[in-house]
Enzyme design. Structure first.
Site, mmCIF file in Angstrom:
data_model
loop_
_atom_site.group_PDB
_atom_site.id
_atom_site.type_symbol
_atom_site.label_atom_id
_atom_site.label_comp_id
_atom_site.label_asym_id
_atom_site.label_seq_id
_atom_site.Cartn_x
_atom_site.Cartn_y
_atom_site.Cartn_z
ATOM 1 N N HIS A 15 0.801 -1.136 -0.063
ATOM 2 C CA HIS A 15 -0.045 0.058 0.027
ATOM 3 C C HIS A 15 0.832 1.298 -0.038
ATOM 4 O O HIS A 15 0.396 2.241 0.358
ATOM 5 C CB HIS A 15 -1.049 0.149 1.164
ATOM 6 C CG HIS A 15 -1.679 -1.160 1.467
ATOM 7 N ND1 HIS A 15 -2.994 -1.779 1.102
ATOM 8 C CD2 HIS A 15 -1.268 -2.311 2.146
ATOM 9 C CE1 HIS A 15 -3.221 -2.768 1.266
ATOM 10 N NE2 HIS A 15 -2.426 -3.415 2.203
ATOM 11 N N LYS A 38 15.646 22.453 -10.462
ATOM 12 C CA LYS A 38 15.137 21.267 -11.169
ATOM 13 C C LYS A 38 15.851 20.276 -11.980
ATOM 14 O O LYS A 38 16.613 20.567 -12.798
ATOM 15 C CB LYS A 38 13.683 21.484 -11.777
ATOM 16 C CG LYS A 38 12.700 22.031 -11.138
ATOM 17 C CD LYS A 38 11.950 21.168 -9.948
ATOM 18 C CE LYS A 38 11.124 20.100 -10.694
ATOM 19 N NZ LYS A 38 9.965 20.620 -11.242
ATOM 20 N N GLU A 67 9.515 9.049 -16.923
ATOM 21 C CA GLU A 67 8.196 9.267 -17.210
ATOM 22 C C GLU A 67 7.693 8.929 -18.589
ATOM 23 O O GLU A 67 6.678 8.818 -18.787
ATOM 24 C CB GLU A 67 7.981 10.917 -16.953
ATOM 25 C CG GLU A 67 8.353 11.403 -15.622
ATOM 26 C CD GLU A 67 8.136 12.882 -15.435
ATOM 27 O OE1 GLU A 67 7.187 13.424 -14.699
ATOM 28 O OE2 GLU A 67 9.416 13.444 -15.600
#
Ligand code: ARG
Length: 445
Positions: free
Chosen positions: A140, A267, A274
């Site tokens: 989970h 960043k 992705e």
């Protein structure tokens, strides 16, 4: 009609297979005395010259010629004259395209298999390096029990092993030759289908001509295997994306497979991961598209089947990129093992070990041990302490059967070492599985 009919913009990708199949066909026609050896030689020389032309100048795209089969035949007649017309004896574009496409999918299968083998090698190398590095294991996405990073990486080795075995199965089923089925019913010429099958490295000719010209299971088998591999890739990609985020800090992705932001100088984005995650959606879309194209088609060939190629080509291109990107990410990622261990030490990941200890050492039934452990975890939470930092006296207030030996079971190292059942996370078990994987990779290229 010209626009809706033309497949040359995409089926020109089949040109090598189309020429190979024509060479096999004309050699067989000559051996059977259906065309003269002289004509067969002229055709073979013409085909060889066309192959050189396509190789150097690309395949011309004349939409009036519809597809790669007509394009090549038309060029052949420009080169050698009316003899070119003998090539199409005892065949049809229906068995021709089915043969070409099987050959194409067969090499796509081999290519994906090689790519996945490289990815497995990268996983095994990193797993070996980190066979005893401790990290939190999740269910989970909540900290569950400590595991080793080697164990986690080897989980993906297993998934890709199954993907490769699906490809192997798909290849075996695909490897029958449609050539000679002609339009749908076979041919009246005395052809030798075993000969053409053999020349093209097929195991045998397809047994039913109606099926052979209209079956696209082989492409669906491929797309299904690709979809599952893409699903596995996307799960791994998702983990890398999470792990690379600042709150996790488990991994640093290689610069070469990341990008910066045009506005936020700090960043570093895991774009390759992705895109691997995103590509899975497109690959599954390709599989879905062809399944829906095929449903309900009556025997034998219908033009709907021309739409079989774009999704297969698209999926193959996406898979090649995704597998290569993932291999690079796994090979070059930096795993922050200190941070992984620290995360495993938070979240009371060894609570199960305390319960197991109570069962083993104090002969308490597991359910009761589970309850006692719950009280210990609650106390640790109140104190903001880890389980092994609680004083023995406080533990004994909860249950008097606890003694000082329990502390040896509460460390993450002890927890991981204890899980030495077959397939478990103990470093010794992980090394056994790594050894098995290395032997499998060495014997099965
Ligand atoms: N371009 C066609 C395809 O890809 C070749 C077969 C055409 N056959 C026919 N009967 N029109 O399916």
């Amino acid at each position: 009609m010209r626009e809706i009919n033309a497949s040359i913009p995409f089926d020109k990708a089949l040109w090598r297979q189309d020429i190979l199949a024509s060479e096999a066909h004309v050699a067989m026609l000559a051996a059977q005395g259906i065309v003269s050896q002289e004509d067969a030689n002229a055709i073979a020389n013409g085909l060889a010259r066309i192959a050189t032309e396509y190789e150097t100048q690309g395949v011309p795209e004349d939409w009036d010629l519809e597809d790669i089969h007509m394009t090549t035949e038309s060029r052949l007649s420009e080169l050698i004259g009316p003899v070119a017309g003998r090539l199409h004896t005892a065949r049809s574009r229906n068995d021709q395209v089915a043969t070409d496409f099987r050959l194409w999918v067969r090499s796509a299968i081999d290519q994906m298999d090689e790519g996945l083998a490289d990815l497995q090698r990268a996983l095994v190398a990193r797993a070996e390096e980190h066979a005893s590095a401790i990290m939190p294991g999740f269910t989970h996405l909540q900290t569950a029990q400590p595991v080793t990073l080697g164990h986690h990486l080897m989980a993906y080795y297993e998934m890709f092993a199954r993907d490769r075995s699906r490809l192997e199965d798909a290849r075996a089923r695909l490897n029958e030759c449609p050539l000679g089925s002609a339009a749908l019913a076979g041919t009246g010429f005395a052809i030798d289908r075993d000969r053409t099958a053999q020349a093209l490295d097929f195991t045998r000719p397809c047994a039913n001509s109606l099926d052979a010209v209209s079956d696209r299971d082989f492409a669906l088998d491929y797309l299904h295997a690709a979809s599952l591999a893409a699903i596995h890739l996307s799960r791994l990609a998702e983990e890398l994306i999470l792990w690379a985020s600042q709150p996790y800090g488990f991994v640093r992705m290689p610069d070469a497979l990341s990008t910066g932001s045009s506005i936020m100088p700090q960043k570093k984005n895991p774009d390759a991961a992705e895109l691997v995650r995103g590509h899975a959606g497109r690959v599954i879309g390709c599989a879905t598209a062809l399944m829906i194209t095929m449903k309900g088609l009556p025997l034998a060939y219908s033009k709907d089947m021309q739409d079989d190629k774009p999704p297969v080509f698209e999926a193959a291109g996406l898979m090649e990129l995704s597998v290569a990107a993932m291999t690079g990410m796994i090979a070059e990622a930096t795993f922050h093992t200190d941070r992984l261990r620290e995360a495993a030490e938070l979240g009371y990941a060894t609570a199960t070990d305390l319960a197991d200890w109570l069962v083993r050492e104090a002969d308490i039934p597991f359910r009761e041990a589970h309850h006692i452990t719950g009280a210990v975890v609650k106390l640790a939470e109140e104190r903001g302490a880890s389980l092994d930092a609680l004083p023995l006296a406080d533990l004994q207030d909860i249950d008097a059967r606890i003694d000082e030996r329990v502390f040896a079971a509460l460390s993450v190292d002890a927890s991981v070492a204890a899980r030495a059942s077959y397939g478990g996370t103990a470093p010794e078990q992980v090394r056994i599985q790594i050894g098995r994987a290395k032997r499998a990779l060495a014997t099965r290229e």
